[in-house]
Design a protein around this motif. Structure first.
Motif, PDB file in Angstrom:
ATOM      1  N   THR A 203      -7.155   7.820   3.866  1.00  0.00           N
ATOM      2  CA  THR A 203      -7.398   6.927   2.743  1.00  0.00           C
ATOM      3  C   THR A 203      -6.487   5.714   2.865  1.00  0.00           C
ATOM      4  O   THR A 203      -5.328   5.834   3.276  1.00  0.00           O
ATOM      5  CB  THR A 203      -7.160   7.629   1.393  1.00  0.00           C
ATOM      6  N   GLY A 328      -6.888   3.530  -1.585  1.00  0.00           N
ATOM      7  CA  GLY A 328      -7.499   4.822  -1.906  1.00  0.00           C
ATOM      8  C   GLY A 328      -8.892   4.990  -1.372  1.00  0.00           C
ATOM      9  O   GLY A 328      -9.451   6.091  -1.457  1.00  0.00           O
ATOM     10  N   ALA A 495      -4.194  11.747  -0.710  1.00  0.00           N
ATOM     11  CA  ALA A 495      -4.407  10.583  -1.581  1.00  0.00           C
ATOM     12  C   ALA A 495      -5.882  10.350  -1.851  1.00  0.00           C
ATOM     13  O   ALA A 495      -6.313   9.219  -2.054  1.00  0.00           O
ATOM     14  CB  ALA A 495      -3.758   9.325  -0.986  1.00  0.00           C
TER      15      ALA A 495
END
Length: 593
Positions: A203, A328, A495
């Motif tokens: 991510t 993200g 994450a």
């Protein structure tokens, strides 16, 4: 919860103060107050407020406030049942068509009463209760009820010599257990910068910002002719080009050398840079070239070519500095392509968590047919690919014999972020997971979950940033533990954001357990009345994989069950994409066609 709450040493003596202990959640403001999440975690760690002076009401008349006693993993055997789980800690077998066995005391009400259970096994104090006044001895052999010991810590604690039945600890509600797993770490480790190919499955730790305009110049979107102004257009041979044969044109990767004059055209390929002066691109199938009497050629089109036709203008997709993806975002193959197009050679992303799978059991075979009382290992081939689908780095599972020292060495020497064990989480003669965690001084975060199948699952902290997830040995029970405890923990480490809550009506009723949540394999099915529905699959026993192999998701069935048409929360499987018609294994309502 943060890793700062860990204050022990890895490998501490069982029951000693040098080992890890349960978290301290701060001093409550008064009797009966506190965060429900904190209280649930305190219950999971057998932590209870105690009074500083016997007979003094906490917080009343200037008396001392209650404080939390932190209890190490070694003392958790004094915990008593807190849900429908019973003394053995093993999973209640399901029949193929019934939600729970008729001999389950929790199901039919003929089991031992709560009073009889509490008379034989001390009940774990609740978050607002008092400590056990009896001063029961520590399972590790220490007679000091406080769990204190010599601060000197042996490097390799001996294996426990006694392996009697372990009283069932308090089982946490399913949603609370998942929340604890998700919050077991404060977040992912520090991000890393790596080559594009190495970032796949990670991510983003920094926004993906365009380093150039896309496209970086005006580009032809089709094969045809670049034209200037209204037609017809003259096709001239460039200087030095042979008169015979096709006209040379502009190819991709080659910049035009001359501007295009009004009323003229030049052949152009898809992706080639449009020459200055061009107003449109005429597709090859829309134009006709005719020979002129003077030897020249002219391009005709049945319809006008409006300005900008089939030209991708510079910056059409993005301008330099535009944010293409936020922090993200999952790095997929498409993201790698976008990053390369935007000018990137490297990406800054969170590394994939590393997991090690330990498959326990002398009875397991790794090839061939079951024979001589031994069975095939179904979890080893399943878990590593499942973890890979979650974005986790996992080597081939290791098969370990039922030996306490072997398991202790494997867990103690592992450098993985998460160790995942299969089997050995109950209290049988060769169930060594709990004794191993006591030897390591691990901190119990979750020890039993009120879910069927799979309630003997557990989650423990081995050291800062290192955890162990204990899965039951039955295949579907292990899947339950994987989605309940391992997936939320690994998602935080990677994450990855949690999936948006997703609910779908049931295509058929589902029986429920009286007290516990059930996770039932379902397949998507198109219903005339309800639209997309979730059809419960028949083979849902804890030792069965036939249902989950045909499933798109797991339905979260509340205690008591759910009727047809009830919308239930679904946990989609990593490989599930869209919906598919339910197969012949679909579960049919009693009396249905």
């Amino acid at each position: 919860m943060t890793d700062g709450e860990y204050d022990g040493a890895f490998g501490g003596e069982p029951g000693g103060t040098g080992g890890m202990t349960g978290p301290t959640w701060g001093e409550p403001a008064g009797e009966g107050r506190g965060d429900p999440f904190d209280e649930a975690l305190a219950l999971a760690n057998a932590a209870a407020p105690v009074r500083v002076r016997p007979g003094t009401e906490a917080g009343a008349g200037g008396g001392p406030e209650p404080m939390t006693v932190r209890v190490p993993y070694a003392t958790r055997e004094t915990a008593a049942p807190h849900s429908s789980t019973t003394g053995g800690g093993g999973d209640v077998p399901y029949t193929p068509d019934d939600p729970f066995s008729l001999d389950d005391p929790a199901a039919c009400g003929n089991g031992p009463s709560s009073a009889s259970r509490s008379s034989s096994t001390p009940r774990s104090p609740g978050p607002s209760g008092s400590s056990d006044p009896s001063g029961s001895s520590d399972p590790s052999g220490s007679s000091d009820p406080s769990g204190s010991s010599d601060p000197s810590v042996p490097e390799d604690p001996p294996a426990p010599t006694a392996s009697g039945p372990r009283p069932t600890p308090a089982a946490l509600p399913w949603h609370i257990a998942r929340d604890i797993a998700e919050r077991a770490v404060p977040g992912p480790p520090a991000p890393e910068t790596s080559a594009l190919g190495d970032a796949l499955g990670r991510t983003l730790a920094a926004p993906l910002t365009a380093l150039t305009d896309l496209p970086s110049f005006d580009t032809s979107a089709m094969d045809g002719w670049a034209v200037s102004g209204p037609g017809p257009w003259r096709l001239d041979h460039p200087a030095g080009a042979p008169e015979a044969g096709p006209l040379p044109g502009i190819l991709a990767g080659h910049a035009p050398t001359e501007a295009l004059h009004d009323g003229h055209a030049v052949p152009i390929a898809t992706g080639a840079r449009v020459p200055p002066g061009a107003t449109a691109v005429l597709r090859s199938e829309h134009g006709e070239v005719r020979e002129l009497t003077d030897g020249g050629r002219r391009l005709y089109a049945p319809q006008p070519a409006p300005p900008g036709q089939d030209i991708r203008p510079r910056g059409q997709e993005c301008r330099r500095g535009d944010q293409l993806l936020p922090v993200g975002a999952l790095v997929t193959p498409a993201v790698l392509g976008l990053a390369a197009a935007a000018g990137y050679d490297e990406l800054t992303a969170y590394r994939r968590p590393r997991a090690e799978v330990l498959v326990l059991g002398d009875e397991l075979l790794d090839h061939g047919l079951p024979q001589d009382g031994r069975i095939r290992d179904a979890l080893g081939p399943m878990l590593a690919p499942w973890l890979h689908a979650l974005g986790v780095e996992a080597a081939a599972p290791r098969h370990l014999a039922d030996d306490a020292d072997t398991l202790y060495a494997a867990v103690a020497e592992s450098t993985a972020d998460v160790v995942i064990t299969t089997g050995g989480t109950a209290s049988g003669p060769v169930d060594h997971v709990h004794p191993t965690l006591r030897r390591l001084g691990a901190e119990a975060l979750v020890d039993g979950v009120a879910v069927r199948p799979g309630h003997p699952m557990l989650l423990a902290r081995l050291a800062p940033h290192r955890h162990l997830v204990g899965l039951p040995g039955n295949p579907l029970a292990a899947v339950s533990g994987l989605v309940t405890l391992a997936e939320p923990l690994l998602r935080t480490l990677a994450a990855r954001p949690p999936a948006a809550p997703y609910r779908t009506p049931l295509a058929a009723p589902v029986h429920g357990h009286p007290q516990d949540t059930r996770l039932v394999p379902v397949a998507y099915h198109e219903d005339e009345r309800h639209g997309l529905t979730a059809a419960p699959l028949r083979f849902h026993g804890p030792a069965m994989l036939r249902g989950i192999a045909a499933a798109d998701a797991l339905a979260v069935v509340p205690p008591g069950g759910a009727e047809r048409g009830t919308e239930l929360e679904l946990l989609e499987l990593p490989w599930s994409a869209g919906w598919s018609p339910v197969s012949s294994t679909g579960w049919t309502a009693p009396g249905g066609a």
